[in-house]
Design a protein around this motif. Structure first.
Motif, short mmCIF file in Angstrom:
data_model
loop_
_atom_site.label_atom_id
_atom_site.label_comp_id
_atom_site.label_asym_id
_atom_site.label_seq_id
_atom_site.Cartn_x
_atom_site.Cartn_y
_atom_site.Cartn_z
N SER A 1 -5.81 -7.99 -5.06
CA SER A 1 -6.62 -7.98 -4.04
C SER A 1 -7.70 -9.17 -3.95
O SER A 1 -7.75 -9.65 -2.73
CB SER A 1 -7.01 -6.50 -3.93
N ALA A 2 -8.37 -9.32 -4.96
CA ALA A 2 -9.28 -10.39 -5.10
C ALA A 2 -8.51 -11.68 -4.82
O ALA A 2 -8.99 -12.52 -4.12
CB ALA A 2 -9.93 -10.36 -6.41
N GLY B 1 -1.98 -5.22 4.89
CA GLY B 1 -3.06 -6.06 5.75
C GLY B 1 -2.48 -5.75 7.03
O GLY B 1 -1.89 -4.86 7.47
N PHE C 1 -8.77 -6.35 5.78
CA PHE C 1 -8.23 -6.31 4.44
C PHE C 1 -9.09 -5.81 3.65
O PHE C 1 -8.80 -4.92 2.88
CB PHE C 1 -7.46 -7.67 4.10
N ASP C 2 -10.22 -6.34 3.46
CA ASP C 2 -11.32 -6.13 2.38
C ASP C 2 -11.54 -4.59 2.66
O ASP C 2 -11.77 -3.68 1.49
CB ASP C 2 -12.50 -6.78 2.43
N LEU D 1 -7.68 -11.97 -1.05
CA LEU D 1 -8.83 -12.25 -0.15
C LEU D 1 -9.63 -13.70 -0.39
O LEU D 1 -10.09 -14.30 0.61
CB LEU D 1 -9.90 -11.06 -0.33
N VAL E 1 -14.57 -7.96 -4.69
CA VAL E 1 -13.50 -7.13 -4.95
C VAL E 1 -13.57 -6.35 -6.01
O VAL E 1 -13.63 -5.00 -6.22
CB VAL E 1 -12.31 -7.93 -4.53
N THR F 1 0.86 -1.18 -0.04
CA THR F 1 0.08 -0.18 0.08
C THR F 1 0.79 1.28 0.07
O THR F 1 2.08 1.12 0.06
CB THR F 1 -0.94 0.09 1.25
N ARG G 1 -14.43 -2.30 -6.49
CA ARG G 1 -13.42 -1.45 -7.14
C ARG G 1 -13.57 -1.02 -8.59
O ARG G 1 -12.90 -0.28 -8.79
CB ARG G 1 -12.01 -2.24 -7.24
N SER H 1 -4.74 -1.37 -3.37
CA SER H 1 -3.85 -2.17 -4.40
C SER H 1 -4.54 -2.58 -5.76
O SER H 1 -5.71 -2.34 -5.94
CB SER H 1 -3.17 -3.20 -3.52
N SER I 1 -7.13 -3.89 0.58
CA SER I 1 -7.51 -4.35 -0.51
C SER I 1 -7.97 -3.12 -1.38
O SER I 1 -8.19 -3.24 -2.84
CB SER I 1 -8.79 -5.13 -0.61
N ARG I 2 -8.48 -1.97 -0.89
CA ARG I 2 -8.76 -0.61 -1.89
C ARG I 2 -7.56 0.14 -2.26
O ARG I 2 -7.88 1.16 -2.86
CB ARG I 2 -9.94 0.15 -1.04
#
Length: 515
Positions: free
Chosen positions: A327-328, A171, A314-315, A331, A356, A155, A360, A322, A319-320
């Motif tokens: 990210s999907a 994370g 993380f979600d 997770l 994800v 990130t 996104r 990268s 995850s928002r």
């Protein structure tokens, strides 16, 4: 290993833990640390060593560097080598820090208080263990990222002044799988697949686009059940398809996961819904003794609260920030390894991919890429990707059978599910997404356009209801564009020879000679 006990790093060798080296070489980095401290941990997919020749040798399992790359034969040397050349392996580091104790890490920092690698090691020790070393805050040294963004996805991060590092870990310490920046992933990212998807649908009429989206949604739902070897009734397929179509609209939390599991299962009379309160595994049973034969052992139920909280964090966070597909993959595959439910994990794992990507904005609004259909077509590769980690994990899990022929895990395994290398999973998922955009989306759109043209041509030849036109189409498609003798003498015996010939010509005009 007791604190203060002398540690010995071994010399040149040709085999390490059943892995044969390309040439005689000396372990370096994580391999050397795992060996010297006797760590019970999944080995990195690729290990490092230093050889006697002044050229680098590399294969799928090893990277043999030159003598000038050889680290000093101590904890500091091999830890620095690992961070410099091998990236972060948080599972190895967690077990290593437990083995070294705090004093050995504090000594590294005292010897190099402004060193960038020493400060990263210091941060990682306190972040992973939750223990504070007896050290004053760093006074010098420029801020350096904890994760080298040229090696692994990270990130943007935020400064941690105590160590003068930037915490860019993707994370929390409850859940933080990592992905390496491979050439293959960089090539996928450079393709701008969301842009390609928008270009494909740009000139498609709205009604045709809506029908394409509906078909792809149903295709994904049906394929997700097929991957599990299930053939549920159509209403369950459609209900789950509607859930997939709404992916990304609701934030992920425990209640949402429970709601989705209820939708997946449908009839729960013989299945216990909710998070597991006992062990779990994927595999079979001995036909005579009924003893478990695991291919994969799920996370201990005692670890599920923290692991679930880690996935949710993380979600809602990393995850928002990268790459969406990376990210999907983190997770979704993290979820399926943890396997928090008794049943429904596989379909929920694939739902999380859609969650994800939709959240996104990776796919066009209202459009679902049939990722499950792409997975189904590559089912052997999918299983190999799953086994790329579970096969390395399984030998490290100590377990015993229960009276219910389940498994009871006897050792602490939580870190193995929090931290793993998700690179193969990200590469595989990207290949599936690419296929759905470059093949499935235009193919389905072209098919519906051809079918509309076919139906219009038939209506100009002979009057018949839509369901009969659809039956006619199916017979033509099954027989390469011609009406068989059986069809002409049964379902469509009323057609004249001229009408049949014109219908066959209409099919070829609509779909081409390949149909």
């Amino acid at each position: 290993m007791p604190s203060g006990q002398e540690v010995h790093f071994s010399g040149p060798r040709t085999i390490f833990q059943e892995r044969r080296l390309p040439e005689t070489a000396t372990l370096a980095g994580y391999g050397a640390l795992t060996d010297a401290y006797g760590l019970s941990v999944p080995l990195p997919r690729k290990l490092s060593a230093t050889g006697n020749h002044h050229r680098i040798v590399e294969d799928d399992a090893w990277r043999i560097l030159t003598p000038r790359h050889a680290p000093s034969a101590d904890l500091d040397g091999h830890l620095t080598f690992a961070l410099k050349y091998e990236g972060l392996d948080l599972a190895v580091l967690t077990r290593l820090f437990a083995a070294t104790g705090p004093d050995a890490i504090a000594e590294i920092v005292r010897n190099k208080p402004t060193g960038s690698y020493a400060r990263r090691i210091w941060f990682l020790y306190e972040w992973l263990t939750g223990s504070r070393l007896d050290l004053p805050d760093a006074k010098g040294g420029r801020y350096v990222p904890v994760v080298d963004p040229d090696q692994q996805f990270a990130t943007e991060g935020e400064n941690a002044p105590r160590y003068r590092v930037k915490n860019n870990l993707p994370g929390t310490k409850d859940f933080c799988p990592l992905v390496f920046r491979t050439r293959r992933l960089e090539e996928f990212i450079a393709m701008d697949l969301p842009g390609r998807a928008r270009a494909v649908i740009a000139d498609i009429p709205r009604d045709l686009l809506a029908r394409t989206a509906a078909f792809l949604l149903l295709k994904d739902s049906r394929s997700s059940y097929a991957i599990e070897g299930e053939r549920p009734p159509q209403d369950r397929i459609q209900r789950w398809g509607r859930a997939i179509g709404e992916a990304g609209r609701q934030p992920l939390d425990r209640d949402e996961l429970l709601r989705l599991q209820r939708m997946v299962i449908g009839d729960a009379r013989f299945i216990k819904l909710g998070f597991r309160d006992e062990g779990g595994f994927v595999g079979g049973h001995d036909r005579e003794t009924r003893m478990p034969l695991p291919d994969h052992i799920s996370a201990r139920h005692e670890d599920l609260p923290s692991l679930t909280d880690g996935m949710i964090a993380f979600d809602q966070g990393a995850s928002r920030h990268s790459d969406p597909v990376v990210s999907a993959a983190i997770l979704a595959f993290g979820f399926v390894y943890i396997h928090p439910f008794e049943d429904g994990n596989g379909r929920l794992h694939r739902y999380l991919i859609h969650h994800v990507l939709a959240e996104r904005g990776f796919n066009p609004p209202g459009m679902v890429f049939p990722v499950s259909a792409a997975i189904l077509e590559r089912i052997d590769e999918y299983r190999m990707v799953l086994e790329s980690y579970s096969a390395r994990l399984l030998p490290l899990i100590e377990w015993e059978p229960t009276e219910k022929f389940n498994v009871r895990v006897l050792n602490d395994t939580g870190d193995f599910y929090r931290f793993f290398d998700a690179t193969p999973h990200a590469e595989f998922l990207y290949s599936c997404v690419q296929k759905t955009i470059e093949e499935d989306l235009p193919s389905e759109t072209a098919f519906l356009h051809g079918y509309d043209a076919f139906r219009a041509r038939i209506e100009n030849i002979v009057e018949m209801p839509e369901r009969t036109i659809d039956l006619l189409f199916r017979f033509l498609r099954q027989n390469g564009g011609t009406l068989s003798r059986r069809v002409r003498t049964n379902e469509f015996e009323a057609l004249t020879d001229d009408e049949a010939a014109r219908i066959e010509h209409a099919y070829e005009e609509s779909f081409g000679s390949d149909g």
